[in-house]
Design a protein around this motif. Structure first.
Motif, short mmCIF file in Angstrom:
data_model
loop_
_atom_site.label_atom_id
_atom_site.label_comp_id
_atom_site.label_asym_id
_atom_site.label_seq_id
_atom_site.Cartn_x
_atom_site.Cartn_y
_atom_site.Cartn_z
N ALA A 80 71.83 107.54 30.15
CA ALA A 80 72.04 108.71 31.28
C ALA A 80 73.12 109.52 32.10
N GLY A 81 74.15 109.03 31.40
CA GLY A 81 75.69 109.99 32.36
C GLY A 81 75.26 109.19 33.55
N LYS A 82 75.66 110.10 34.29
CA LYS A 82 76.32 109.63 35.40
C LYS A 82 74.81 108.95 36.82
N ARG A 83 74.09 110.02 36.17
CA ARG A 83 72.42 109.20 36.77
C ARG A 83 72.43 107.65 36.68
N LYS A 84 71.29 107.50 37.08
CA LYS A 84 70.88 105.79 36.91
C LYS A 84 70.15 106.17 36.47
N ALA A 85 70.14 105.05 35.14
CA ALA A 85 69.31 105.00 33.58
C ALA A 85 67.44 105.04 34.84
N ARG A 86 66.77 105.55 34.06
CA ARG A 86 65.86 105.19 33.57
C ARG A 86 64.50 104.04 33.39
N TRP A 87 65.53 104.17 32.55
CA TRP A 87 64.25 103.39 31.39
C TRP A 87 64.05 101.89 31.85
N PRO A 88 63.78 101.01 31.42
CA PRO A 88 62.87 99.94 31.94
C PRO A 88 64.02 98.67 31.28
N GLU A 89 63.98 97.35 31.26
CA GLU A 89 65.20 96.15 31.13
C GLU A 89 64.63 96.55 28.98
N THR A 90 65.32 96.19 28.50
CA THR A 90 65.24 95.77 26.89
C THR A 90 64.33 94.60 27.25
N GLU A 91 64.12 94.02 26.59
CA GLU A 91 63.37 92.89 25.92
C GLU A 91 63.47 92.63 24.87
N TYR A 92 64.11 91.94 24.85
CA TYR A 92 64.77 91.53 22.93
C TYR A 92 63.70 89.90 23.25
N PHE A 93 63.53 89.93 21.17
CA PHE A 93 62.99 89.25 20.95
C PHE A 93 63.84 88.51 19.15
N GLY A 94 63.02 87.15 19.20
CA GLY A 94 63.62 87.01 17.48
C GLY A 94 65.41 87.45 17.75
N SER A 95 65.79 87.36 16.50
CA SER A 95 66.61 87.21 16.11
C SER A 95 67.58 88.80 16.54
N ALA A 96 66.57 89.15 17.58
CA ALA A 96 68.22 90.34 18.50
C ALA A 96 68.26 89.79 20.17
N ALA A 97 67.26 88.40 19.99
CA ALA A 97 67.33 88.12 21.11
C ALA A 97 68.80 86.85 20.92
N GLN A 98 68.74 86.09 19.84
CA GLN A 98 69.92 85.75 19.39
C GLN A 98 70.97 85.76 19.37
N ASN A 99 71.24 87.06 18.66
CA ASN A 99 72.30 88.34 18.86
C ASN A 99 72.98 88.31 20.07
N HIS A 100 71.40 88.96 20.77
CA HIS A 100 72.50 89.66 21.97
C HIS A 100 72.60 88.57 23.58
N SER A 101 72.44 87.22 22.84
CA SER A 101 72.93 86.02 24.26
C SER A 101 74.49 86.08 23.51
N LYS A 102 75.22 86.49 22.47
CA LYS A 102 76.12 85.96 21.59
C LYS A 102 76.91 86.67 22.59
#
Length: 102
Positions: A80-102
């Protein structure tokens, strides 16, 4: 008609192999205008609509998205560069959620 995911079903179903001991799946309801951005190697499928959908079709459109840096060393996670990102918050699940919280 506008698609009614609660009555007619047909979600996109994800299976996360590293955490798939009990065949846990994650369903994302079909919704007009919904966009799912994901790695193509994630196990996924489109589930058939329920009988309540009748003959209403459920369409999916797929694009292969390849992002190329525009400058040397560009962080491809912050596009997004200097602009504020317009994407919604990423929703992690499964092993991605486990890895993201580390």
């Amino acid at each position: 008609d506008e698609w009614d995911g609660d009555k007619w079903g047909a979600p996109t179903r994800f299976v996360d192999v590293p955490t798939d001991e009990d065949l846990n799946v994650y369903d994302v309801k079909a919704r007009p205008g919904r966009c799912i951005i994901m790695d193509q190697d994630i196990g996924h499928t489109v589930v058939a609509p329920t009988a309540a959908a009748g003959k209403r079709p459920r369409y999916s459109m797929v694009w292969k998205l390849i992002l190329h840096p525009t400058s040397s060393g560009q962080d491809m996670k912050c596009l997004a560069g200097k602009r504020k990102a317009r994407w919604p918050e990423t929703e992690y699940f499964g092993s991605a959620a486990q890895n993201h919280s580390k």
